[in-house]
Design a protein around this motif. Structure first.
Motif, short mmCIF file in Angstrom:
data_model
loop_
_atom_site.label_atom_id
_atom_site.label_comp_id
_atom_site.label_asym_id
_atom_site.label_seq_id
_atom_site.Cartn_x
_atom_site.Cartn_y
_atom_site.Cartn_z
N SER A 30 0.85 -1.20 0.00
CA SER A 30 0.00 0.00 0.00
C SER A 30 0.88 1.24 0.00
O SER A 30 2.01 1.23 0.49
N LYS A 48 4.35 0.96 2.40
CA LYS A 48 4.23 -0.16 3.34
C LYS A 48 4.77 -1.41 2.67
O LYS A 48 4.23 -1.87 1.66
N LEU A 139 -1.96 3.35 7.11
CA LEU A 139 -0.97 2.34 6.77
C LEU A 139 -0.37 1.70 8.02
O LEU A 139 0.04 0.54 8.00
N SER A 150 -2.00 -4.95 5.32
CA SER A 150 -3.04 -4.19 4.60
C SER A 150 -4.20 -5.06 4.14
O SER A 150 -5.06 -4.60 3.38
N LEU A 153 -7.78 -3.60 4.60
CA LEU A 153 -8.25 -2.67 3.57
C LEU A 153 -8.77 -3.42 2.35
O LEU A 153 -9.82 -3.08 1.80
#
Length: 364
Positions: A30, A48, A139, A150, A153
């Motif tokens: 991300s 990230k 993040l 992540s 998300l």
């Protein structure tokens, strides 16, 4: 013979230096872009990077975040490379998050998106969002339920786990299309960090082609999302007179038409069809009163839809695509488009709702 010798040499010499083994790569999962602290810089970029784990399990989401401030996104990525020992690979970057303050002043949407759209290894199916209070906080979130960095998300926006009409899922390819398509304005979900282990996504923001213009509340987000993604599984609070109940909508279908598009006062007609059942009530529910509940729900939906569209109209944005529908049904040159943009602030909305087959839940 010379040709054969040339072919033989080409087979021996490596074809290029671009290939790197997987153990020499850091996979960026991300990307965050925030407003920098240094007033002489323009961007703060956070990457990230996933750290591979031998076994996938809950809580094994190991990662590092590399932050760099720079005047260009390209330079920021190059500087980030100097902070790690492996090549950065954006092929798995499935989330791009902008900081909540990034577009407050100076920075425009096109100059940020130019790099993202041109970068050949960033997937066009990446999810987009606004991080509140900033992208770094999103993040840095570390939910204990994550098995991959992540992944929360990805599951939220892919709706492979939770399913709710409050979550607006926006792909990079659609966001870029909205930036360049006349008659359709960009939207992004707002990702709020409640604490280090929790994220909340139930609001959204609307852009014009250049800047962030308007934030919508959860109820407004829900209504617009029904026109955008057509998601059901939502609730409708109905409070009118002695009626105080909550409907669970199993099916919501919204559409619109434009009449008098060539006149000075076009009218946009919206229709919202709802199939629902009563999920909660603060007063006794009678089967004989179901038509009354339907009527109250229809009036409430019509009022809320009209209020939302007038709010968007006042802000001068069109995330639903009224202008796009006008272009699709007319031969529109620059002159006709200028006429549409001139009449859009004065367009009238006629909203209609049909609430059918209201059941009373499991109560007798």
């Amino acid at each position: 013979m010379a040709v054969l010798a040339l072919i033989a040499v080409s087979l021996v010499i490596p074809s290029g230096c671009g290939f790197k083994d997987i153990d020499k790569r850091f996979f960026v999962v991300s990307v965050g872009i925030d407003k920098p602290r240094d007033p002489n810089k323009k961007f703060k970029v956070e990457l990230k990077l996933a750290i591979p784990s031998g076994q996938e399990r809950f809580g094994s989401n190991k990662y590092i975040i590399v932050s760099v401030e720079s005047n260009t996104l390209t330079e920021a990525v190059r500087l980030a490379k100097s902070k790690v020992d492996k090549e950065l690979d954006f092929g798995h970057a499935k989330a791009i998050v902008f900081g909540n303050d990034l577009f407050d002043e100076g920075t425009t949407l096109p100059e940020v998106m130019d790099w993202i759209a041109r970068r050949r290894d960033i997937q066009m199916i990446s999810w987009m969002g606004i991080g509140k209070p900033d992208a770094l906080g999103v993040l840095s979130s570390n939910p204990q339920s994550e098995r991959l960095p992540s992944n929360m998300l990805f599951m939220i926006f892919g709706q492979t786990g939770t399913e709710t009409a409050y979550i607006v899922s926006e792909y990079l390819f659609d966001f870029y299309r909205r930036m360049n398509e006349r008659g359709l304005d960009p939207i992004l979900p707002i990702i709020e960090t409640r604490d280090k282990d929790q994220l909340s996504v139930n609001t959204m923001t609307v852009f014009n082609k250049e800047r962030r213009v308007l934030d919508l509340q959860p109820r407004e987000t829900l209504i617009l999302n029904n026109f955008y993604q057509g998601l059901s599984k939502t609730e409708i609070l109905v409070k009118s007179g002695d009626i105080d109940l909550v409907l669970s909508a199993a099916k919501v279908k919204s559409n619109f038409t434009i009449t008098g598009a060539d006149s000075d006062k076009p009218v946009i007609h919206t229709i919202t069809n709802v199939t629902a059942s009563i999920e909660e009530s603060k007063t006794p529910v009678s089967l004989d009163d179901l038509p009354k509940y339907e009527k109250a729900a229809e009036q409430l939906i019509e009022q809320r839809v009209a209020a939302l569209f007038k709010k968007l109209q006042k802000a001068g944005v069109d995330p639903v695509g009224f202008g796009l529908r006008y272009r699709a049904t007319h031969r529109v040159g620059q002159k006709e488009w200028d006429r549409w943009t001139a009449v859009y602030p004065n367009i009238e909305f006629e909203t209609k709702s049909e609430c059918e087959n209201i059941g009373n839940g499991d109560c007798g």
